[in-house]
Design an enzyme around this catalytic site. Structure first.
Site, PDB file in Angstrom:
ATOM      1  N   HIS A   1       0.828  -1.200   0.000  1.00 15.36           N
ATOM      2  CA  HIS A   1       0.000   0.000   0.000  1.00 15.36           C
ATOM      3  C   HIS A   1       0.868   1.258   0.000  1.00 15.36           C
ATOM      4  O   HIS A   1       0.574   2.236  -0.693  1.00 15.36           O
ATOM      5  CB  HIS A   1      -0.919  -0.027   1.230  1.00 15.36           C
ATOM      6  CG  HIS A   1      -1.717   1.214   1.405  1.00 15.36           C
ATOM      7  ND1 HIS A   1      -1.416   2.162   2.359  1.00 15.36           N
ATOM      8  CD2 HIS A   1      -2.812   1.688   0.745  1.00 15.36           C
ATOM      9  CE1 HIS A   1      -2.288   3.158   2.293  1.00 15.36           C
ATOM     10  NE2 HIS A   1      -3.142   2.895   1.325  1.00 15.36           N
TER      11      HIS A   1
ATOM     12  N   GLU B   1       2.077   1.819  -3.462  1.00 18.07           N
ATOM     13  CA  GLU B   1       1.013   2.388  -4.307  1.00 18.07           C
ATOM     14  C   GLU B   1       0.959   3.911  -4.141  1.00 18.07           C
ATOM     15  O   GLU B   1       0.845   4.660  -5.122  1.00 18.07           O
ATOM     16  CB  GLU B   1      -0.324   1.757  -3.933  1.00 18.07           C
ATOM     17  CG  GLU B   1      -1.538   2.406  -4.577  1.00 18.07           C
ATOM     18  CD  GLU B   1      -2.675   2.583  -3.601  1.00 18.07           C
ATOM     19  OE1 GLU B   1      -3.267   3.686  -3.569  1.00 18.07           O
ATOM     20  OE2 GLU B   1      -2.982   1.628  -2.854  1.00 18.07           O
ATOM     21  N   HIS B   2       1.056   4.389  -2.894  1.00 15.01           N
ATOM     22  CA  HIS B   2       1.064   5.830  -2.658  1.00 15.01           C
ATOM     23  C   HIS B   2       2.266   6.499  -3.320  1.00 15.01           C
ATOM     24  O   HIS B   2       2.139   7.580  -3.907  1.00 15.01           O
ATOM     25  CB  HIS B   2       1.098   6.112  -1.155  1.00 15.01           C
ATOM     26  CG  HIS B   2      -0.245   6.108  -0.505  1.00 15.01           C
ATOM     27  ND1 HIS B   2      -0.787   7.219   0.098  1.00 15.01           N
ATOM     28  CD2 HIS B   2      -1.172   5.126  -0.369  1.00 15.01           C
ATOM     29  CE1 HIS B   2      -1.976   6.927   0.588  1.00 15.01           C
ATOM     30  NE2 HIS B   2      -2.226   5.652   0.330  1.00 15.01           N
TER      31      HIS B   2
ATOM     32  N   GLU C   1       4.600  11.199   2.437  1.00 10.27           N
ATOM     33  CA  GLU C   1       3.557  10.186   2.222  1.00 10.27           C
ATOM     34  C   GLU C   1       3.417   9.281   3.437  1.00 10.27           C
ATOM     35  O   GLU C   1       2.341   8.764   3.706  1.00 10.27           O
ATOM     36  CB  GLU C   1       3.865   9.369   0.970  1.00 10.27           C
ATOM     37  CG  GLU C   1       2.641   8.843   0.259  1.00 10.27           C
ATOM     38  CD  GLU C   1       1.676   9.952  -0.157  1.00 10.27           C
ATOM     39  OE1 GLU C   1       0.455   9.666  -0.238  1.00 10.27           O
ATOM     40  OE2 GLU C   1       2.128  11.089  -0.403  1.00 10.27           O
TER      41      GLU C   1
ATOM     42  N   GLU D   1      -4.192   8.063   7.420  1.00 10.76           N
ATOM     43  CA  GLU D   1      -5.181   7.121   6.889  1.00 10.76           C
ATOM     44  C   GLU D   1      -5.436   5.986   7.882  1.00 10.76           C
ATOM     45  O   GLU D   1      -6.572   5.569   8.095  1.00 10.76           O
ATOM     46  CB  GLU D   1      -4.687   6.566   5.548  1.00 10.76           C
ATOM     47  CG  GLU D   1      -5.685   5.682   4.821  1.00 10.76           C
ATOM     48  CD  GLU D   1      -5.157   5.201   3.478  1.00 10.76           C
ATOM     49  OE1 GLU D   1      -5.891   4.452   2.801  1.00 10.76           O
ATOM     50  OE2 GLU D   1      -4.015   5.564   3.101  1.00 10.76           O
TER      51      GLU D   1
END
Length: 420
Positions: free
Chosen positions: A47, A50-51, A120, A127
């Site tokens: 994940h 992906e960011h 990030e 998140e």
């Protein structure tokens, strides 16, 4: 509409479907590298990666990536699941080559700038915090962990805070090196696309990649278990999971029809009995999800502290009743809902491109829609009743509870009610 497939010598696969009458296309790269491909010390890195794809490449800054697609009115995004990571865009027909170039750039040429990694990292930690503050999100992470304890499939996609806080540039690069080989990539497109042109672009952009070993994830084993977390909330959240077929098992169609009839809509048994007749909740549903080698049928509801025990008990009773008296009409309705949902969804090129990629990942080919519809239609009421009996009595179970749950039954108590 005709599906076409090709494969480059290095194993990179291309699948597309031209949809007449459309002036736009959906295009993306699906990589068979998701949460279940991570080692425990890597949990959350798929994940994170992906960011980072949108944070700059050797050719484009983060802003230039966004502007390249948005300047032509397009849309670009990505997601990570437990079995794949996808990078995709929606653009007009003339801009397909541009979208293809941008997606290839972010997949093949990320720079992993240390400053951007830190930015990030902060976004992802926010998140994670948001997910923890959302009861009907976090409860499914706990349920997944209960279902597949001490296994990659049971870990969260976002990863724990302590892991995310420590990932380095080298960690990201190592995961790419291990899992982003051409044999793990599928280019999928649907809409206003020319398959031969896609193959030429794929050859130019990905044909230079050397073949690499494909790392299959560890086989999953449904363990079952229970999580109870008390907190002062307005509602008690209840989630029950039962072991179900994987998506390579023909019984997956029976499982999906069962969950639709049990709790898939306003006419379903759980909705009617628990919400409409008894007024015990606002939200209740059942759904079936599948992976390569396992699956789960999940039931979720939110209710008040004083009604959680009643709701849980009636849920088990309705599951048992479905094994005895599921009707032809209910099965026919669930079949119709399943077919309509699939076919309506495929009017979107984005949904169609995703479906093509997933089917190639699963089967290395794309079964026809007619074949899929025929498999749905072949499920009988007897099949659904037999599956319902397995779910009600025999299937291993996991339970997650969150909120004011002092009065909620334990998993052992629910198992006793199942066996009664």
């Amino acid at each position: 509409m005709t599906v076409r497939q090709d494969q480059l010598p290095n194993g990179f696969r291309i699948v597309s479907e031209h949809m007449p009458g459309l002036q736009s296309a959906a295009i993306g790269i699906w990589v068979t590298a998701g949460g279940r491909h991570e080692r425990i010390e890597q949990n959350g890195i798929a994940h994170f990666l992906e960011h980072m794809a949108f944070k700059g490449t050797k050719r484009r800054s983060a802003l230039q990536i966004a502007e390249a697609i948005e300047d032509v009115g397009g849309y670009i995004n990505a997601y990570t699941s437990r079995e794949v990571t996808a990078y995709y865009a929606r653009v007009l027909q003339a801009d397909v080559p541009l979208a293809m170039d941008v997606i290839a750039d972010i997949v093949l040429n990320p720079v992993f700038d240390p400053a951007e990694i830190e930015v990030e990292r902060g976004v992802i930690l926010q998140e994670i915090g948001q997910a923890h503050d959302t009861p009907d999100d976090v409860i499914f992470d706990w349920l997944q962990e209960d279902s597949y304890r001490d296994q990659p499939l049971g870990r969260t996609i976002l990863g724990p805070t302590e892991r995310v806080s420590s990932f380095s540039r080298d960690d990201l690069a190592a995961f790419v090196g291990e899992h982003y080989g051409p044999g793990q990539m599928i280019l999928s497109a649907a809409g206003a696309v020319d398959h031969d042109a896609l193959v030429r672009m794929a050859r130019d952009l990905f044909g230079h990649m050397a073949p690499s070993p494909v790392h299959d994830p560890l086989s999953a084993r449904f363990t079952g278990g229970e999580t109870r977390r008390s907190k002062r909330l307005e509602q008690a959240h209840f989630a029950l999971a039962l072991e179900s077929p994987g998506y390579r098992d023909d019984a997956i169609y029976t499982a999906q029809i069962y969950s639709s009839a049990l709790g898939g809509g306003m006419s379903s048994r759980l909705f009617q009995e628990i919400r409409e007749v008894r007024g015990l909740c606002y939200t209740i549903f059942a759904q079936t999800g599948a992976y390569a080698d396992t699956g789960t049928t999940t039931i979720y509801a939110g209710t008040s502290a004083g009604q959680i025990a009643e709701l849980a008990g009636i849920t088990i009773d309705e599951m048992k009743r479905a094994a005895d008296d599921m009707t032809e009409a209910e099965v026919a309705r669930a079949r119709a809902q399943m077919k309509a949902g699939m076919l309506m969804g495929l009017e979107s090129p984005s949904n169609r491109a995703e479906r093509l990629a997933r089917l190639v990942q699963i089967w290395d080919t794309v079964p026809s829609l007619e074949d899929t519809v025929a498999r749905i239609d072949a499920v009988t009421t007897g099949d659904v009743r037999g599956f319902a009996e397995d779910m009600a009595v025999r299937a291993p179970a996991a339970l997650a509870l969150y909120g004011p749950i002092d009065a909620a039954p334990t998993l052992s108590e629910l198992q006793e009610r199942r066996a009664a």
